[in-house]
Write an enzyme that holds these catalytic residues in place. Structure first.
Site, PDB file in Angstrom:
ATOM      1  N   LYS A  11       0.852  -1.189   0.000  1.00  0.00           N
ATOM      2  CA  LYS A  11       0.000   0.000   0.000  1.00  0.00           C
ATOM      3  C   LYS A  11       0.886   1.236   0.000  1.00  0.00           C
ATOM      4  O   LYS A  11       1.726   1.415   0.883  1.00  0.00           O
ATOM      5  CB  LYS A  11      -0.901  -0.010   1.227  1.00  0.00           C
ATOM      6  CG  LYS A  11      -1.810   1.201   1.317  1.00  0.00           C
ATOM      7  CD  LYS A  11      -2.802   1.076   2.454  1.00  0.00           C
ATOM      8  CE  LYS A  11      -3.630   2.335   2.584  1.00  0.00           C
ATOM      9  NZ  LYS A  11      -4.586   2.243   3.695  1.00  0.00           N
ATOM     10  N   ARG A  28     -10.857   9.778   2.053  1.00  0.00           N
ATOM     11  CA  ARG A  28     -10.715  10.467   3.344  1.00  0.00           C
ATOM     12  C   ARG A  28     -11.839  11.481   3.538  1.00  0.00           C
ATOM     13  O   ARG A  28     -12.256  11.738   4.668  1.00  0.00           O
ATOM     14  CB  ARG A  28      -9.328  11.111   3.452  1.00  0.00           C
ATOM     15  CG  ARG A  28      -8.228  10.055   3.510  1.00  0.00           C
ATOM     16  CD  ARG A  28      -6.829  10.653   3.580  1.00  0.00           C
ATOM     17  NE  ARG A  28      -5.815   9.618   3.406  1.00  0.00           N
ATOM     18  CZ  ARG A  28      -4.528   9.868   3.220  1.00  0.00           C
ATOM     19  NH1 ARG A  28      -4.083  11.120   3.201  1.00  0.00           N
ATOM     20  NH2 ARG A  28      -3.668   8.882   3.068  1.00  0.00           N
ATOM     21  N   LYS A  40       1.390   9.844   5.816  1.00  0.00           N
ATOM     22  CA  LYS A  40       1.457   8.428   6.196  1.00  0.00           C
ATOM     23  C   LYS A  40       2.726   7.757   5.671  1.00  0.00           C
ATOM     24  O   LYS A  40       2.794   6.539   5.547  1.00  0.00           O
ATOM     25  CB  LYS A  40       0.185   7.717   5.708  1.00  0.00           C
ATOM     26  CG  LYS A  40      -1.110   8.289   6.319  1.00  0.00           C
ATOM     27  CD  LYS A  40      -2.332   7.396   6.063  1.00  0.00           C
ATOM     28  CE  LYS A  40      -3.575   7.929   6.796  1.00  0.00           C
ATOM     29  NZ  LYS A  40      -4.743   7.022   6.651  1.00  0.00           N
ATOM     30  N   GLU A  66       7.395  -7.097   1.425  1.00  0.00           N
ATOM     31  CA  GLU A  66       6.077  -7.099   2.080  1.00  0.00           C
ATOM     32  C   GLU A  66       5.314  -8.382   1.753  1.00  0.00           C
ATOM     33  O   GLU A  66       4.692  -8.991   2.622  1.00  0.00           O
ATOM     34  CB  GLU A  66       5.254  -5.874   1.641  1.00  0.00           C
ATOM     35  CG  GLU A  66       5.782  -4.535   2.159  1.00  0.00           C
ATOM     36  CD  GLU A  66       5.502  -4.311   3.650  1.00  0.00           C
ATOM     37  OE1 GLU A  66       4.889  -5.188   4.292  1.00  0.00           O
ATOM     38  OE2 GLU A  66       5.903  -3.264   4.179  1.00  0.00           O
ATOM     39  N   LYS A 100      -2.255  -1.553  -3.711  1.00  0.00           N
ATOM     40  CA  LYS A 100      -3.123  -0.377  -3.631  1.00  0.00           C
ATOM     41  C   LYS A 100      -2.293   0.895  -3.718  1.00  0.00           C
ATOM     42  O   LYS A 100      -1.312   0.996  -2.983  1.00  0.00           O
ATOM     43  CB  LYS A 100      -3.868  -0.414  -2.292  1.00  0.00           C
ATOM     44  CG  LYS A 100      -4.782   0.744  -2.042  1.00  0.00           C
ATOM     45  CD  LYS A 100      -5.351   0.660  -0.663  1.00  0.00           C
ATOM     46  CE  LYS A 100      -6.187   1.885  -0.415  1.00  0.00           C
ATOM     47  NZ  LYS A 100      -6.678   1.943   0.943  1.00  0.00           N
ATOM     48  N   SER A 138     -10.365   5.461  -4.551  1.00  0.00           N
ATOM     49  CA  SER A 138     -11.310   6.562  -4.702  1.00  0.00           C
ATOM     50  C   SER A 138     -10.867   7.606  -5.720  1.00  0.00           C
ATOM     51  O   SER A 138     -11.673   8.098  -6.503  1.00  0.00           O
ATOM     52  CB  SER A 138     -11.543   7.209  -3.338  1.00  0.00           C
ATOM     53  OG  SER A 138     -10.324   7.650  -2.768  1.00  0.00           O
ATOM     54  N   TYR A 148     -15.079   0.956  -6.696  1.00  0.00           N
ATOM     55  CA  TYR A 148     -16.339   1.688  -6.575  1.00  0.00           C
ATOM     56  C   TYR A 148     -17.146   1.580  -7.860  1.00  0.00           C
ATOM     57  O   TYR A 148     -18.315   1.965  -7.896  1.00  0.00           O
ATOM     58  CB  TYR A 148     -16.051   3.157  -6.216  1.00  0.00           C
ATOM     59  CG  TYR A 148     -15.217   3.261  -4.959  1.00  0.00           C
ATOM     60  CD1 TYR A 148     -15.796   3.082  -3.706  1.00  0.00           C
ATOM     61  CD2 TYR A 148     -13.839   3.461  -5.024  1.00  0.00           C
ATOM     62  CE1 TYR A 148     -15.037   3.110  -2.553  1.00  0.00           C
ATOM     63  CE2 TYR A 148     -13.062   3.486  -3.878  1.00  0.00           C
ATOM     64  CZ  TYR A 148     -13.667   3.313  -2.644  1.00  0.00           C
ATOM     65  OH  TYR A 148     -12.899   3.322  -1.509  1.00  0.00           O
TER      66      TYR A 148
HETATM   67  C1  PBG Z   1      -6.989   3.701   5.585  1.00  0.00           C
HETATM   68  C2  PBG Z   1      -7.547   3.407   4.238  1.00  0.00           C
HETATM   69  C3  PBG Z   1      -7.461   4.276   3.152  1.00  0.00           C
HETATM   70  C4  PBG Z   1      -8.131   3.678   2.105  1.00  0.00           C
HETATM   71  C5  PBG Z   1      -8.606   2.444   2.549  1.00  0.00           C
HETATM   72  N1  PBG Z   1      -8.229   2.299   3.878  1.00  0.00           N
HETATM   73  C6  PBG Z   1      -6.886   5.632   3.051  1.00  0.00           C
HETATM   74  C7  PBG Z   1      -5.588   5.915   3.653  1.00  0.00           C
HETATM   75  O1  PBG Z   1      -4.717   5.059   3.776  1.00  0.00           O
HETATM   76  O2  PBG Z   1      -5.428   7.075   4.024  1.00  0.00           O
HETATM   77  C8  PBG Z   1      -8.259   4.299   0.741  1.00  0.00           C
HETATM   78  C9  PBG Z   1      -9.285   3.756  -0.165  1.00  0.00           C
HETATM   79  C10 PBG Z   1      -9.582   4.630  -1.312  1.00  0.00           C
HETATM   80  O3  PBG Z   1      -8.973   5.685  -1.556  1.00  0.00           O
HETATM   81  O4  PBG Z   1     -10.509   4.250  -2.038  1.00  0.00           O
HETATM   82  N2  PBG Z   1      -6.777   2.658   6.430  1.00  0.00           N
END
Ligand code: PBG
Length: 324
Positions: A195, A205, A217, A233, A248, A274, A313
């Site tokens: 990720k 968010r 992050k 990982e 991701k 998203s 989505y």
């Molecule tokens: C956080 C989390 C995130 C998403 C899924 N779980 C955002 C982040 O890491 O800040 C993002 C999913 C998306 O953007 O569709 N645990």
């Protein structure tokens, strides 16, 4: 004289279909959905047209619709008001909490649905981080304890697949052991193995009101410049007992998906996040892209790169297109 004419294999729809290497099916999708407190609520997320936060009652109606379209897997995320958040994400393992209640109601009404959860502190954290914050640092091992409680509570509520999205080191093994000790040996883990610290999570968010209150992050999510780290990982997650490995985001990381698919035998999932959804929607609303065609091309490319499973989505829209 031209002997080889690749165009012959493109000359009609029938022949193009014969030689098509990659196909998409509703079976490939997990549909991410959002739940919030209240009743009768269906509130559209501004940066994600056609995606809503539902209260439990309307969520169940929506799942019925989605399930009738052939989608068999969903992943649920909660939106909590600021008042329910604290430093320790205590609400995440309160047995009466909205999220766990939603999970058990879904499982009760739709036992055939594969129900995936989210394990990370951010929806419940007053700091907006996925781990426990102390003096501006994200503590790894102390976070594991909280994630373990969260995962166990979700398994008790009926989760089929636990989805740790937090990127703490060692969490897959830690959660696996707790689940097994408590008799949940059949509950799966889909690790967000690879990720990245991505700008493409912005609309998510917004949906959760979960943006970090300070900093970013980058001390836990991966640097978008790196791919070799993905193998580290992945190896750890395999050794720690993961059932699926996820990459991701998806669309800017097709090479990473391919690397994972080439190196690991577990099913590879990709999260079409998203921001990827928002880009296509925004362009389509402006008349700059054909939304349906761009969606199909994006999803197909993710599958072609090596993802067997796509969290998207677009899942519902894809299913509607397929059904017509
Ligand atoms: C956080 C989390 C995130 C998403 C899924 N779980 C955002 C982040 O890491 O800040 C993002 C999913 C998306 O953007 O569709 N645990």
């Amino acid at each position: 004289m031209l002997i080889s004419r690749p165009r012959r294999n493109r000359k009609s729809a029938a022949i193009r279909d014969l030689v098509q290497e990659t196909t998409l099916s509703v079976n490939d999708f997990i549909f991410p959905m959002f739940v919030m407190e209240g009743s009768g609520i269906k509130s559209e997320i501004k940066s994600m047209p056609n995606i809503y936060r539902f209260s439990i009652d309307t969520l169940l109606e929506e799942i019925k619709e989605v399930s009738d379209l052939g989608i068999k897997s969903i992943c649920l995320f909660p939106n909590y008001p600021e008042a329910k958040k604290d430093k320790y994400a205590t609400e995440s393992h309160n047995s009466e909490t909205l999220y766990l209640k939603a999970l058990s109601e879904i499982k009760d009404k739709f036992p055939h649905i594969a129900l995936m959860t989210d394990v990370a502190m951010d929806p419940y954290s007053s700091d907006g981080h996925d781990g426990l914050v102390e003096n501006g640092e994200i503590l790894n091992d102390e976070t594991l304890d909280i994630l373990g409680k969260m995962a166990l509570a979700q398994a008790r509520a009926g989760a089929d697949i636990i989805g740790p999205s937090d990127m703490m080191d060692g969490r897959i093994g830690y959660i696996r052991e707790i689940l097994d000790d408590e008799g949940f040996t059949n509950v799966s883990i889909m690790s967000y193995s690879v990720k990245y610290a991505s700008a493409f999570y912005g609309p998510f968010r917004d949906a959760l009101d979960s943006a970090p209150k300070f900093g970013d992050k980058k001390t836990y999510q991966m640097n978008p410049a790196n791919v070799r780290e993905a193998l580290i990982e992945g190896q750890l997650d395999v050794a720690e007992g993961a059932d699926f490995l996820m990459v991701k985001p998806a669309f800017s990381y097709l090479d990473v998906i391919k690397t994972m698919a080439d190196n690991f035998d577990l099913p590879i999932a990709a999260y079409n996040v998203s921001g990827e959804y928002a880009m296509i929607k925004a362009a389509a609303q402006n008349g700059w892209l054909d939304g349906d065609k761009a969606m199909l091309e994006m999803l197909l490319s993710i599958k072609r790169a090596g993802a067997k499973i796509i969290l998207s989505y677009f899942a519902k829209e894809f299913a509607i297109l397929k059904n017509h």
